[in-house]
Structures are given as C-alpha cells and as structure tokens.
Design an enzyme around this catalytic site. Sequence first.
Site, short mmCIF file in Angstrom:
data_model
loop_
_atom_site.label_atom_id
_atom_site.label_comp_id
_atom_site.label_asym_id
_atom_site.label_seq_id
_atom_site.Cartn_x
_atom_site.Cartn_y
_atom_site.Cartn_z
N THR A 150 -3.92 -7.67 7.03
CA THR A 150 -3.51 -6.42 7.09
C THR A 150 -4.97 -5.91 8.46
O THR A 150 -4.93 -4.79 9.16
CB THR A 150 -4.78 -6.00 5.17
OG1 THR A 150 -3.82 -6.35 4.65
CG2 THR A 150 -4.52 -4.09 5.50
N LYS B 127 3.12 -0.13 -6.96
CA LYS B 127 1.51 -0.28 -7.18
C LYS B 127 1.66 -0.12 -8.79
O LYS B 127 1.50 0.05 -9.57
CB LYS B 127 1.04 0.62 -6.60
CG LYS B 127 -0.94 0.41 -6.26
CD LYS B 127 -0.59 -0.22 -5.06
CE LYS B 127 -1.07 0.42 -3.43
NZ LYS B 127 -1.29 -0.70 -2.77
N1 GLU Z 1 -2.19 -4.20 -1.35
C1 GLU Z 1 -1.72 -4.25 0.21
C2 GLU Z 1 -1.56 -2.05 1.26
O1 GLU Z 1 -1.32 -1.48 -0.13
C3 GLU Z 1 -0.51 -5.14 0.58
C4 GLU Z 1 0.44 -4.86 -0.67
C5 GLU Z 1 1.64 -6.25 -0.67
O2 GLU Z 1 1.81 -6.89 -0.02
O3 GLU Z 1 2.11 -6.06 -1.59
O4 GLU Z 1 -0.63 -2.47 1.63
#
Ligand code: GLU
Length: 428
Positions: free
Chosen positions: A187, A103
């Site tokens: 999502t 992250k």
């Molecule tokens: N930011 C999103 C998460 O927390 C997606 C991460 C991604 O697609 O790599 O799952």
Amino acid sequence: MPNLFNQALTQLKKAASLGVVDPKALEALEFPDRTLNFTIPVRMDDGATRFFEGYRVQHSSLRGPYKGGIRYAPVVSESEMKALAFWMTVKCAIADIPYGGAKGGVKVDPKKLSEGELERLTRGFTRALCRFIGPWQDVPAPDVNTNAKIMAWLLDEYEILTGEHAPAVVTGKPIPLGGSQGREAATGEGGAIVLDQYVKDHGMDPKKMTVAVQGFGNVGYAMAKALHARGYKIVGLADSRNGVRDDNGRGKEPGMDPFHILQEKQEKGMISGCYCKGSVCDCEHYKKISPEQLLVMDVDIIVPAAVENVITEKNAKKIKAKIVCEMANGPTTPEADTILERRGITVLPDVLANMGGVTVSYFEWAQNIQGVSWSAAEVETRLKEKMLASYRVVRDIARERKVSFRTAAYLLALARLEAAMRAKGVIK
Ligand code: GLU
C-alpha cells in the site's frame, strides 16, 4: 459520528452528475448486496466470556469475488463498514482487478487483548464468517489494526472448518502460508509510485519536497519509508497518539529516517508482537507534535494514512500543503474536499493512491490459485505497472474534463462498473 456511507455516496453522485452515467447504474451502487452482523463470544484469559460485535458488508460482486480487509477498532459501525466496502468496489474497478468490494470489522480495542484472546476472537469471527467467505466468494485481508499473523489464524480456522487447503481465501498472509512477496509494504509503495509520478509530471524535485505523514501503522510506515528512499524529506510523523517534527529537515538535512523512528518506537515495548505500547512521541531528537497539528504543518505534501474524516471543514482552510495524498480510506469529508479544491490543493484520492494493497492482494490470490510464487522483483514490477496505468487514466480524465482526481477516479470506476452491469444484463 457522521454517516460515512452517505459521505461516500456524495462523492459518487458528484462524479455521476458530471458524466454520462446511467441512473440505474448509480442506483445499483447505492445498496450493498449484503450486510452481515455477528456476535462473537470469546473466552477471556480470566475465564469470563465476552461478546464482541462483528460485521462484514459485501457491497458488490459485479466484477468478481467480494474483496476487502477486516479491521479491529473500538469504533466500528454499520455505516462505516458500508462506506469502506463501497470504496473497495470503486478501488478494485480503478485498479482493474477482478474483484468486487467488501469490508469487515470487529468492535474491539485490540491493544487491550492478550495474544491468546486476540487469536480466540479471530477464530470465533472466522467461524461466524466461514460460510460467507471463500476463494471465489469473498476474500478478506488486513486493514486497520490487523496483520499477517491475524490472517494466518483466519486461514487456519477456515481450513479446519472446511477440511480443505485454501490459501486463496485470505490475502496478506505470512509468506510461509502462501503470502506474497511485497504485500506488506504494497500500500505504501503503491502510494509512493503515484505521488512520485504526480510530482514528476509537474516538474517538481522530490529532494526538495517536505512531507508529513499521519499514521504509523503498516501503511503510514511503508509510505514514509518508500518516500524517504526516493529522496523526499520526511519532516513530520505521527501515530494515533502523538507525533514528531523535524525542523532541521527543511534545510540541507535529509529529514527523518522512518526506520529509525520505528526502531525507537519498538524499543519502548510491544504487546505480543502485534501492537506497540510506546508512541512515536517517545522518540528523542525531535519536537513533539499532535496528529492534528501535523496536518496543518508548513510542508509541501501531507499524507493522511490513519483513519477516516481527519480533514474536515474545520481544518481544511488551515492546510498549507499543496498536495494531499490520501493513504487512509476516506480521510477527507466532502465539505473539506470542496474547500481543498477551491483552494487549488491537489488531492490524490484514496481509491487511487492506496490501491497498491489490494493490487498485491490480487497478485497473492492469483499466485495461490495457480500454485506458483513470484519473486519480489516480479511483484514490484507488476505493482508499478498497475499503479501507473491507473494513475495515467485518472490523470487524463481529470485533464480532459477539468475535474479533480477524485471525480476523475469515480468517473473511471463508474464506467467500468456500468460496463459490467450492462454485460450481465443488470441494466439494459
Ligand atoms: N485493507 C486494504 C484496503 O483498504 C487492503 C484490502 C485488500 O487487500 O483486500 O485497501
């Protein structure tokens, strides 16, 4: 601010204490592989240079390249980044996709930057990140306050620096640059698939279920829209500042249409097409409500879809919903989790409920690597398959072991991660 990484490890240890887990496997997950800190100089529109703090935590690459979003937020800390990176490792294991976890973030209030400043910040961050990311090394994506436009700048800068075409270095890109159909809503769609299956498994009727969604960014909006389309009654919606409550939605009325709320919000003005000046509360016809009040509304389902630590020991006792579907990462503190469990409230945990985003990110990356593009229908079918497969395994572990969905999800992740450690010889 509580140490979020310690909170995340508490969840892991709770699950580990109930299963047959090698203590060495557990220890391996307690330390991120690498924590990167950057200072990013940015020339502002007035000619002055400002310095921004940037992070990338690469938690684990056991099961594949590091994977995870980049957020822009006024509060970004190392412990938060570590927790979020750790959750990506866990989430990718639950989704059974070939990635580790990472992250990144920049400490900035992006709503206060012009579009040009935002672009220069993103390009500066990419220059700092460049040697640490790559299609087989670490693949960033959008997260809180970042979007496809920002991913496009990241990709462009990376390609300029490396001199290579590399669409698979980042996911959540615009479609003309190799982005995937269905990624933007993934999502929210994924969360709706999991929640809907849970509701049906328990013989409940979606059309009679009332829902309040906290967060009106990409995830909150897509989730509200996907639930509305399935007949759920959206009776509460809030962004980071304010929210609205629809008292008519309780009776025969269908509840709020998230699309209309979005239109009203957009009419109040956008900054550079990225951030909204208006607030959900500017919408007419509904009663105003604060984001905090929304969580304790008298509804069947609450969906925290904004930021971490919004359900705490202070409000957990007041929650009236029977189901909490976590679409934000880490919205519930471990203390609150214990209270909810004791009160018989089902929590569909973040690492399962919001894995649709990274799952379609994986589809996007796989398409880029093969040089193919899938139709929206194909992405939709595959997303559904993936969400339901993970949901069913987690549900069955929860039933068999009589544990919460969160603990079951962690047990599944631990088993998959431990198997990878053993196969690599990290543990014997
Ligand atoms: N930011 C999103 C998460 O927390 C997606 C991460 C991604 O697609 O790599 O799952």
